[in-house]
Structures are given as C-alpha cells and as structure tokens.
Design an enzyme around this catalytic site. Structure first.
Site, PDB file in Angstrom:
ATOM      1  N   GLY A  63       1.476  23.064  -6.318  1.00  0.00           N
ATOM      2  CA  GLY A  63       0.433  22.450  -7.121  1.00  0.00           C
ATOM      3  C   GLY A  63       0.813  21.053  -7.552  1.00  0.00           C
ATOM      4  O   GLY A  63       1.692  20.411  -6.972  1.00  0.00           O
ATOM      5  N   ALA A  64       0.126  20.540  -8.600  1.00  0.00           N
ATOM      6  CA  ALA A  64       0.292  19.153  -9.039  1.00  0.00           C
ATOM      7  C   ALA A  64       0.127  18.237  -7.829  1.00  0.00           C
ATOM      8  O   ALA A  64       0.969  17.386  -7.546  1.00  0.00           O
ATOM      9  CB  ALA A  64       1.640  18.944  -9.721  1.00  0.00           C
ATOM     10  N   HIS A  66      -0.779  15.579  -4.950  1.00  0.00           N
ATOM     11  CA  HIS A  66      -0.932  14.134  -4.852  1.00  0.00           C
ATOM     12  C   HIS A  66      -1.308  13.783  -3.415  1.00  0.00           C
ATOM     13  O   HIS A  66      -1.528  14.672  -2.575  1.00  0.00           O
ATOM     14  CB  HIS A  66       0.346  13.414  -5.297  1.00  0.00           C
ATOM     15  CG  HIS A  66       1.597  13.914  -4.633  1.00  0.00           C
ATOM     16  ND1 HIS A  66       1.827  13.805  -3.274  1.00  0.00           N
ATOM     17  CD2 HIS A  66       2.700  14.526  -5.144  1.00  0.00           C
ATOM     18  CE1 HIS A  66       3.002  14.308  -2.975  1.00  0.00           C
ATOM     19  NE2 HIS A  66       3.555  14.772  -4.088  1.00  0.00           N
ATOM     20  N   ASP A  67      -1.391  12.491  -3.123  1.00  0.00           N
ATOM     21  CA  ASP A  67      -1.863  12.074  -1.803  1.00  0.00           C
ATOM     22  C   ASP A  67      -0.958  12.549  -0.677  1.00  0.00           C
ATOM     23  O   ASP A  67      -1.410  12.723   0.457  1.00  0.00           O
ATOM     24  CB  ASP A  67      -1.998  10.549  -1.742  1.00  0.00           C
ATOM     25  CG  ASP A  67      -3.219  10.037  -2.506  1.00  0.00           C
ATOM     26  OD1 ASP A  67      -4.099  10.871  -2.825  1.00  0.00           O
ATOM     27  OD2 ASP A  67      -3.285   8.829  -2.797  1.00  0.00           O
ATOM     28  N   GLY A  68       0.321  12.755  -0.972  1.00  0.00           N
ATOM     29  CA  GLY A  68       1.214  13.290   0.048  1.00  0.00           C
ATOM     30  C   GLY A  68       0.801  14.690   0.464  1.00  0.00           C
ATOM     31  O   GLY A  68       0.782  15.017   1.658  1.00  0.00           O
ATOM     32  N   HIS A  69       0.469  15.536  -0.514  1.00  0.00           N
ATOM     33  CA  HIS A  69      -0.015  16.879  -0.192  1.00  0.00           C
ATOM     34  C   HIS A  69      -1.328  16.805   0.600  1.00  0.00           C
ATOM     35  O   HIS A  69      -1.529  17.564   1.555  1.00  0.00           O
ATOM     36  CB  HIS A  69      -0.259  17.682  -1.472  1.00  0.00           C
ATOM     37  CG  HIS A  69       0.963  17.952  -2.280  1.00  0.00           C
ATOM     38  ND1 HIS A  69       1.148  17.437  -3.545  1.00  0.00           N
ATOM     39  CD2 HIS A  69       2.069  18.692  -2.015  1.00  0.00           C
ATOM     40  CE1 HIS A  69       2.309  17.854  -4.025  1.00  0.00           C
ATOM     41  NE2 HIS A  69       2.888  18.613  -3.116  1.00  0.00           N
ATOM     42  N   GLN A 189      14.909  20.801   3.063  1.00  0.00           N
ATOM     43  CA  GLN A 189      14.036  21.967   3.054  1.00  0.00           C
ATOM     44  C   GLN A 189      13.391  22.169   4.418  1.00  0.00           C
ATOM     45  O   GLN A 189      13.362  23.290   4.945  1.00  0.00           O
ATOM     46  CB  GLN A 189      12.948  21.790   1.993  1.00  0.00           C
ATOM     47  CG  GLN A 189      11.853  22.837   2.040  1.00  0.00           C
ATOM     48  CD  GLN A 189      10.782  22.587   1.002  1.00  0.00           C
ATOM     49  OE1 GLN A 189      10.983  22.854  -0.172  1.00  0.00           O
ATOM     50  NE2 GLN A 189       9.633  22.060   1.427  1.00  0.00           N
ATOM     51  N   SER A 221       5.734  12.001  -5.253  1.00  0.00           N
ATOM     52  CA  SER A 221       6.326  13.244  -5.732  1.00  0.00           C
ATOM     53  C   SER A 221       5.601  13.677  -6.989  1.00  0.00           C
ATOM     54  O   SER A 221       5.189  12.830  -7.804  1.00  0.00           O
ATOM     55  CB  SER A 221       7.817  13.055  -6.037  1.00  0.00           C
ATOM     56  OG  SER A 221       8.343  14.175  -6.726  1.00  0.00           O
ATOM     57  N   ARG A 223       6.977  14.876  -9.434  1.00  0.00           N
ATOM     58  CA  ARG A 223       7.852  14.517 -10.553  1.00  0.00           C
ATOM     59  C   ARG A 223       7.738  13.048 -10.950  1.00  0.00           C
ATOM     60  O   ARG A 223       8.270  12.647 -11.989  1.00  0.00           O
ATOM     61  CB  ARG A 223       9.307  14.878 -10.222  1.00  0.00           C
ATOM     62  CG  ARG A 223       9.558  16.387 -10.221  1.00  0.00           C
ATOM     63  CD  ARG A 223      11.035  16.715 -10.052  1.00  0.00           C
ATOM     64  NE  ARG A 223      11.298  18.118 -10.374  1.00  0.00           N
ATOM     65  CZ  ARG A 223      11.248  19.112  -9.500  1.00  0.00           C
ATOM     66  NH1 ARG A 223      10.942  18.841  -8.246  1.00  0.00           N
ATOM     67  NH2 ARG A 223      11.490  20.349  -9.876  1.00  0.00           N
TER      68      ARG A 223
END
Length: 320
Positions: A63-64, A66-69, A189, A221, A223
């Site tokens: 969740g949270a 952003h454009d990367g997701h 990862q 990110s 974060r």
C-alpha cells in the site's frame, strides 16, 4: 469497502482506459470468486474468432502507493494482455518488520490506494488482513533466503528477506498468477524472489521493472513521505553517489566504489548502512579487479528514515 460495493466492468482494463475502479476483495473466497468470474468470461472477441485468453499478472505491494507502484501495474497490464487479469495485492506483512521498525506507523490508506489504481489497468485489489494471510497466526514453516538473506539488507535487517519470501510465496499460491512484477529498486528482494522461484520450482514468471525516479533523481519510495524538506535534499546524495560510481566504470570495481563513497562521505545528514558492488545473481561482493555486469547498491539513514537505492553498472578493468 466491500467487494459488493465495487462491481467490476464487463470489459477488461487496459493502460489507456478511462477512470475505472478495480474490484476490492478482502477474503480468500472473494478472491476465488473474482478469479472464477475471469476464467468463465473468456476472451472478449466476436464468435468464431480465436484470441489470446491473456494471463493473470500480480503486483504485490504494502500500500501507500506512488507512481512507481502504478508503473508496475501498467506493465502488468501489458504482460497480462487485454483479455488477462491484473491483481494488485495490498498487505502490510508483519513478518518482514524487525524489532523497532515501523510496522505500526506504516502508512495505510486503502481507499486512497484504490483511487490511484483507477484507470491504470488493475482489475482486482486483494487487500487481506493478517488473519486471512496467516489464519493460524505466525507461520511455523517459512521460506529461508539462505545466503542471499545474510548479506546487505539481511545483515542490517535480520530475517527481513525470509519474511518477504514467505509472504510472496503465500500470495503466489493464493493469487495463482502466470507472471509477477517487482520493482528493480528493491534489487536484493527481486534477486531473492527470482532465486526462490527457480530453486522451489514455482511456475511463475518474474519480471523486474526499472526504478521510477523524481526529476531530481530521488527514487520513489513510500518512506519518502517521512522526509522533511531538508532531509529530502540530503537524500539526493544516494542517487548522486550511484551516478558517480556508474560514471567511473573504467577504473575497475574498486574505482566504482571509491567514486560513490566520496559523494556519500561529503554529504550532510546521511548515515550509510552499506555501499556495495555485487554480482546481480548471487548478491556477493565482487573483487576490486572485477569487470563485467554488476549492481551498485546503497542503504542509508536520512534523519530517522532508512532508504535504499541501486544502479546497474558495467565495470571495465582499471585503465589507469
């Protein structure tokens, strides 16, 4: 928000589709129903014509978004095809948080995340609670990352990659995708997931998607939201360091590391956990005289926020 409140459209989404909201499911049975409806519907083509039935693609997130997701989801749409199904999982996995890490404070905004997914190609959002993913509590049997989990992130966050691989494998079993997409920003990862799929004979294609960055180079990110304006300026040292290392490929492995380290040493407000040049398959550090394809990785704390970044580097022997 319930599954019943969000009825999926009659046609599959594509990356250029108008705003539309994906179906949200919270339980295993709701997920199976969504999978069954897609399987029964079949390709949307005129009678008598053959068509590619498409594939099921999954993007796993906490969740949270952003454009990367969202770029991962767009790529998933392309991998699934117009008749395929794109599933986005949103689950804050407790197994990958260590003592003192931000499990309780991790940002959660399901409604906001679903709104961001409208129109980028997601068909289904699977947003389970921990008791759905781990119905018997913390699992007794888990996936171990082995030597890949003992270095870099594993050294600074013991057990982290074990927790990641355990939930990834569980979600692969639940979603049953043909292809899974992961961001290249989390390089270790991605490497560990690829190794798990290979070593455990998991029938899922793993696709890495390039890191999405802000115009000034900061890797996106979740974060980043924790950074103050001043800390955000300090955080730019990570991408600058990677750029400096990548600009020194003709000085051998040692030269790449030294160029990157100089930028970090001169940066304000950055406390480095590690800077490493590693083999992109084994995650082992390469020798000073190494030449060939490598990954330059950095992890650092800016204020109270821990950030990671990486860049691929083609290293040539030292020409000096």
């Amino acid at each position: 928000m319930t599954a019943e409140a969000l009825t999926p459209p009659d046609t599959p989404a594509d990356a250029g589709s108008a705003q539309r909201t994906p179906l949200v499911v919270r339980t295993r049975s709701e997920l199976r129903d969504a999978q069954m409806r897609w399987a029964i519907a079949g390709p949307l083509v005129p009678a008598g014509l053959d068509a590619d039935p498409g594939r099921r693609a999954v993007v796993m997130t906490m969740g949270a978004l952003h454009d990367g997701h969202l770029e991962l989801v767009r790529r998933a749409r392309a991998e699934a095809g117009p008749n395929g199904q794109v599933v986005v999982t949103i689950f804050v996995n407790p197994l990958q948080f260590g003592a003192g890490e931000d499990l309780g404070a991790y940002p959660r905004d399901l409604d906001g995340d679903v709104a961001k997914l409208a129109g980028v190609g997601a068909d289904v959002v699977f947003a389970p609670t921990p008791d759905v993913v781990y119905p018997d509590g913390d699992p007794v049997v888990r996936v171990a990352a082995g030597r890949i989990g003992d270095v870099l992130e594993g050294e600074h966050r013991p057990g982290h990659l074990d927790g990641v691989l355990t939930v990834v494998l569980k979600l692969m079993h639940l979603v049953r995708p043909d292809v899974a997409l992961f961001g290249e920003k989390d390089a270790q990862q991605l490497l560990a997931v690829r190794r798990m799929v290979r070593d455990l004979e998991v029938s899922v294609e793993v696709v890495g998607v390039p890191t999405v960055r802000e115009a000034d180079g900061l890797a996106l990110s979740s974060r980043n939201a924790y950074l103050s304006p001043e800390e955000r300026e300090h955080a730019l040292a990570l991408s600058r360091a990677l750029g400096a290392g990548a600009a020194a490929p003709d000085s051998g492995g040692a030269g790449v590391i030294n160029a990157a380290r100089q930028v970090l040493d001169e940066a304000d407000g950055v406390v480095v956990d590690y800077l490493a040049l590693v083999d992109p398959v084994t995650a082992r550090s390469v020798a000073d005289d190494f030449s060939g394809h490598a990954l330059l990785l950095v992890a650092a704390r800016v204020g109270t926020t821990r950030l990671i970044d990486n860049q691929a580097v083609e290293v040539s022997p030292d020409q000096r």
